[in-house]
Design a protein around this motif. Structure first.
Motif, PDB file in Angstrom:
ATOM      1  N   LYS A 157       2.021   8.981   4.921  1.00  0.00           N
ATOM      2  CA  LYS A 157       2.780   9.272   6.147  1.00  0.00           C
ATOM      3  C   LYS A 157       2.794   8.080   7.094  1.00  0.00           C
ATOM      4  CE  LYS A 157       1.803  14.157   5.748  1.00  0.00           C
ATOM      5  NZ  LYS A 157       0.972  15.275   6.197  1.00  0.00           N
ATOM      6  N   THR A 158       1.646   7.433   7.287  1.00  0.00           N
ATOM      7  CA  THR A 158       1.554   6.295   8.200  1.00  0.00           C
ATOM      8  C   THR A 158       2.440   5.145   7.740  1.00  0.00           C
ATOM      9  OG1 THR A 158      -0.703   6.881   8.829  1.00  0.00           O
ATOM     10  CG2 THR A 158      -0.032   4.614   9.232  1.00  0.00           C
ATOM     11  N   LEU A 159       2.455   4.877   6.431  1.00  0.00           N
ATOM     12  CA  LEU A 159       3.279   3.804   5.869  1.00  0.00           C
ATOM     13  C   LEU A 159       4.727   4.238   5.675  1.00  0.00           C
ATOM     14  CD1 LEU A 159       0.736   2.465   3.222  1.00  0.00           C
ATOM     15  CD2 LEU A 159       1.361   1.379   5.384  1.00  0.00           C
ATOM     16  N   ASP A 160       4.998   5.534   5.879  1.00  0.00           N
ATOM     17  CA  ASP A 160       6.348   6.105   5.713  1.00  0.00           C
ATOM     18  C   ASP A 160       6.911   5.777   4.335  1.00  0.00           C
ATOM     19  OD1 ASP A 160       8.603   7.566   6.500  1.00  0.00           O
ATOM     20  OD2 ASP A 160       9.595   5.801   7.334  1.00  0.00           O
ATOM     21  N   LEU A 161       6.084   5.993   3.296  1.00  0.00           N
ATOM     22  CA  LEU A 161       6.477   5.660   1.929  1.00  0.00           C
ATOM     23  C   LEU A 161       7.511   6.645   1.403  1.00  0.00           C
ATOM     24  CD1 LEU A 161       3.010   4.811   0.333  1.00  0.00           C
ATOM     25  CD2 LEU A 161       4.683   3.250   1.364  1.00  0.00           C
ATOM     26  N   LYS A 162       8.532   6.084   0.740  1.00  0.00           N
ATOM     27  CA  LYS A 162       9.564   6.894   0.107  1.00  0.00           C
ATOM     28  C   LYS A 162       9.930   6.279  -1.238  1.00  0.00           C
ATOM     29  CE  LYS A 162      12.227   6.402   3.811  1.00  0.00           C
ATOM     30  NZ  LYS A 162      11.264   5.643   4.553  1.00  0.00           N
ATOM     31  N   ILE A 163      10.369   7.105  -2.154  1.00  0.00           N
ATOM     32  CA  ILE A 163      10.822   6.613  -3.455  1.00  0.00           C
ATOM     33  C   ILE A 163      11.953   5.619  -3.238  1.00  0.00           C
ATOM     34  CG2 ILE A 163      11.939   7.288  -5.627  1.00  0.00           C
ATOM     35  CD1 ILE A 163      10.359   9.933  -5.422  1.00  0.00           C
ATOM     36  N   GLY A 164      11.874   4.483  -3.935  1.00  0.00           N
ATOM     37  CA  GLY A 164      12.880   3.437  -3.825  1.00  0.00           C
ATOM     38  C   GLY A 164      12.506   2.337  -2.849  1.00  0.00           C
ATOM     39  N   ASP A 165      11.505   2.591  -1.993  1.00  0.00           N
ATOM     40  CA  ASP A 165      11.048   1.561  -1.052  1.00  0.00           C
ATOM     41  C   ASP A 165      10.371   0.414  -1.794  1.00  0.00           C
ATOM     42  OD1 ASP A 165      11.880   3.058   1.112  1.00  0.00           O
ATOM     43  OD2 ASP A 165       9.856   3.635   1.755  1.00  0.00           O
ATOM     44  N   GLU A 166      10.491  -0.790  -1.245  1.00  0.00           N
ATOM     45  CA  GLU A 166       9.714  -1.916  -1.758  1.00  0.00           C
ATOM     46  C   GLU A 166       8.321  -1.835  -1.148  1.00  0.00           C
ATOM     47  OE1 GLU A 166      11.751  -5.593  -1.023  1.00  0.00           O
ATOM     48  OE2 GLU A 166      12.941  -5.372  -2.844  1.00  0.00           O
ATOM     49  N   ALA A 167       7.323  -2.147  -1.954  1.00  0.00           N
ATOM     50  CA  ALA A 167       5.930  -2.119  -1.503  1.00  0.00           C
ATOM     51  C   ALA A 167       5.136  -3.095  -2.357  1.00  0.00           C
ATOM     52  CB  ALA A 167       5.365  -0.707  -1.620  1.00  0.00           C
TER      53      ALA A 167
END
Length: 68
Positions: free
Chosen positions: A44-54
């Motif tokens: 939640k803090t990193l606001d991770l979503k599928i397709g995001d670069e990380a």
């Protein structure tokens, strides 16, 4: 952001499997997948979503390889 860890692999988030406390995040790096268990709070803090670069950031004093 600068980190002391030298093993930083850039990829795209392929999957996020949420759990009660932790999530399993799969990062696609080229043709390889790296899987990490992180807290749901971090997702939640990193606001991770599928397709995001990380980045997968790996910091270890040793890596072992084993065979049967």
């Amino acid at each position: 952001m600068k980190l002391s860890a030298r093993n930083q692999l850039k990829g795209k988030i392929k999957a996020i499997q949420p759990g009660a406390v932790n999530a399993i995040v799969t990062l696609l790096v080229g043709e390889n997948q790296i899987v990490a268990s992180i807290t749901m709070d971090s997702v939640k803090t990193l606001d991770l979503k599928i397709g995001d670069e990380a980045y997968a950031v790996i910091k270890a004093s040793s890596v072992m390889i084993a065979v049967d």
